[in-house]
Design an enzyme around this catalytic site. Structure first.
Site, PDB file in Angstrom:
ATOM      1  N   ASN A  10       0.865  -1.175   0.000  1.00 60.96           N
ATOM      2  CA  ASN A  10       0.000   0.000   0.000  1.00 60.96           C
ATOM      3  C   ASN A  10       0.908   1.233   0.000  1.00 60.96           C
ATOM      4  OD1 ASN A  10      -1.847   2.002   0.385  1.00 60.96           O
ATOM      5  ND2 ASN A  10      -2.382   1.436   2.494  1.00 60.96           N
ATOM      6  N   LYS A  12       0.059   4.238  -0.417  1.00 60.46           N
ATOM      7  CA  LYS A  12      -0.635   5.440   0.096  1.00 60.46           C
ATOM      8  C   LYS A  12      -0.375   6.631  -0.832  1.00 60.46           C
ATOM      9  CE  LYS A  12       0.036   3.502   4.633  1.00 60.46           C
ATOM     10  NZ  LYS A  12      -0.224   3.649   6.044  1.00 60.46           N
ATOM     11  N   HIS A  96      -9.613   0.585   4.343  1.00 64.02           N
ATOM     12  CA  HIS A  96      -8.378   0.898   5.068  1.00 64.02           C
ATOM     13  C   HIS A  96      -8.709   1.880   6.191  1.00 64.02           C
ATOM     14  CE1 HIS A  96      -4.396   2.354   6.054  1.00 64.02           C
ATOM     15  NE2 HIS A  96      -3.943   1.244   5.489  1.00 64.02           N
ATOM     16  N   GLU A  98      -7.326   4.378   7.243  1.00 65.36           N
ATOM     17  CA  GLU A  98      -7.163   5.797   6.900  1.00 65.36           C
ATOM     18  C   GLU A  98      -8.366   6.310   6.111  1.00 65.36           C
ATOM     19  OE1 GLU A  98      -3.198   5.493   5.256  1.00 65.36           O
ATOM     20  OE2 GLU A  98      -2.463   4.989   7.260  1.00 65.36           O
ATOM     21  N   GLU A 181      -5.448  -5.229  10.523  1.00 62.32           N
ATOM     22  CA  GLU A 181      -4.535  -4.102  10.668  1.00 62.32           C
ATOM     23  C   GLU A 181      -4.859  -3.338  11.951  1.00 62.32           C
ATOM     24  OE1 GLU A 181      -2.493  -3.069   6.739  1.00 62.32           O
ATOM     25  OE2 GLU A 181      -4.102  -1.659   7.079  1.00 62.32           O
ATOM     26  N   GLY A 187       2.084   2.390  10.688  1.00 64.61           N
ATOM     27  CA  GLY A 187       2.987   3.532  10.532  1.00 64.61           C
ATOM     28  C   GLY A 187       3.669   3.968  11.819  1.00 64.61           C
ATOM     29  N   SER A 227       3.200  -1.900  10.391  1.00 61.81           N
ATOM     30  CA  SER A 227       4.639  -1.838  10.667  1.00 61.81           C
ATOM     31  C   SER A 227       5.381  -3.127  10.329  1.00 61.81           C
ATOM     32  CB  SER A 227       4.902  -1.424  12.125  1.00 61.81           C
ATOM     33  OG  SER A 227       4.436  -0.110  12.334  1.00 61.81           O
TER      34      SER A 227
HETATM   35  C1  PEP Z   1      -0.954   0.134   5.879  1.00 67.94           C
HETATM   36  O1  PEP Z   1      -1.050   1.317   5.598  1.00 67.94           O
HETATM   37  O2  PEP Z   1      -1.801  -0.665   5.475  1.00 67.94           O
HETATM   38  C2  PEP Z   1       0.189  -0.285   6.690  1.00 67.94           C
HETATM   39  C3  PEP Z   1       0.187  -1.487   7.165  1.00 67.94           C
HETATM   40  O3  PEP Z   1       1.188   0.650   6.888  1.00 67.94           O
HETATM   41  P1  PEP Z   1       2.610   0.389   7.605  1.00 67.94           P
HETATM   42  O4  PEP Z   1       3.160  -0.902   7.066  1.00 67.94           O
HETATM   43  O5  PEP Z   1       3.429   1.575   7.238  1.00 67.94           O
HETATM   44  O6  PEP Z   1       2.343   0.292   9.075  1.00 67.94           O
END
Ligand code: PEP
Length: 264
Positions: A10, A12, A96, A98, A181, A187, A227
């Protein structure tokens, strides 16, 4: 049951056309060594055309980060499933955190968070549109730090899942992956401990079983996201109910993402 691994990036709101092209180019070698794994890049809409060309002769698939559920009309700024298919997308992320406006660590002021507000019902519509349009959906669910601290992780995850799956038929399970998630892990560098990620992914599998039966539960692919890095993915990939990862930050670095693909 042996399920095919899935590792999705992803990106973003990151990368210009030349930057995205070079990241995509940089992971082709690792992906080519993993015929047993689905590797998917989800760039921003503006990159789809170019990344499609870069991955054209490889086993890397293209996905989008979001979609609108209606086919066409006066919906300024939105993109339909057909438009994604036109650009070669085979996957689409849905729900997601976000997009749901549920951020872990965010510098956005509170009044701006309201602009990102996909509800569970909107997520269900988007999921329905993606499946009806013949793409594979990566449905994201997960709890905030506060919900976890209040002991509500299982309840939140089960409820998001129940609403999203309300119109999904067992026959559609091969076109659906669920990404657990935890929002506090996204993040932040605070990866969920593998045992705990496994516990929640097992719960998700059993909820799928409760709604759609044991074949669906055994078939559905469940990813962990939050992460994920080359240094921590092996412990996660070893877990019985984790079939891959949705990777944000680490997927912007071709060497790092290649190492994650190779460990899946
Ligand atoms: C995500 O945005 O789906 C995600 C898992 O981000 P990150 O790996 O940066 O935590």
């Amino acid at each position: 049951m042996q399920r095919r691994s899935l590792v999705a990036a992803n990106w973003k709101m990151n990368l210009t056309v030349p930057e995205g092209g070079s990241v995509a180019q940089g992971i082709l070698g690792a992906a080519s060594k993993r015929a047993d794994t689905d590797v998917v890049l989800c760039p921003s809409f503006t990159l789809l055309h170019h990344i499609r060309e870069v991955v054209a002769k490889s086993n890397v698939k293209l996905g989008a980060q979001d979609v609108f559920w209606l086919a066409k009309g006066a919906f300024t700024g939105e993109v339909s499933v057909e438009m994604l298919r036109d650009h070669g997308c085979e996957y689409c992320i849905v729900g997601h955190s976000e997009r749901r406006g549920r951020f872990g660590a965010s510098e956005l002021p509170n009044e701006l968070l309201a602009y990102f507000s996909d509800s569970d019902v909107v997520v269900e519509r988007k999921l329905r549109a993606v499946l009806d349009g013949g793409l594979t959906a990566i449905l994201c669910i997960g709890e905030t730090a506060r919900e976890r601290n209040e002991g509500r992780t299982d309840e939140v995850v089960a409820s998001q899942l129940k609403i999203a799956l309300s119109s999904v038929d067992e026959s559609e399970i091969p076109c659906l992956a669920i990404a657990y998630e935890p929002i506090w892990a996204i993040g932040t560098g605070n990866v969920c401990e593998p045992d705990e990620a496994q516990r929640v992914c097992e719960l998700i599998r059993s909820e799928v079983g409760a709604h759609m039966g044991s074949d669906a539960a055994n078939t559905i692919r469940i990813l962990y996201g939050g992460s994920v890095a080359a240094s921590n993915c092996a412990g996660l990939f070893k877990q019985r109910d984790i079939d891959g990862a949705l990777v944000g930050g680490a997927s912007l670095k071709p060497d790092e993402f290649s190492r994650i693909i190779l460990s899946a």
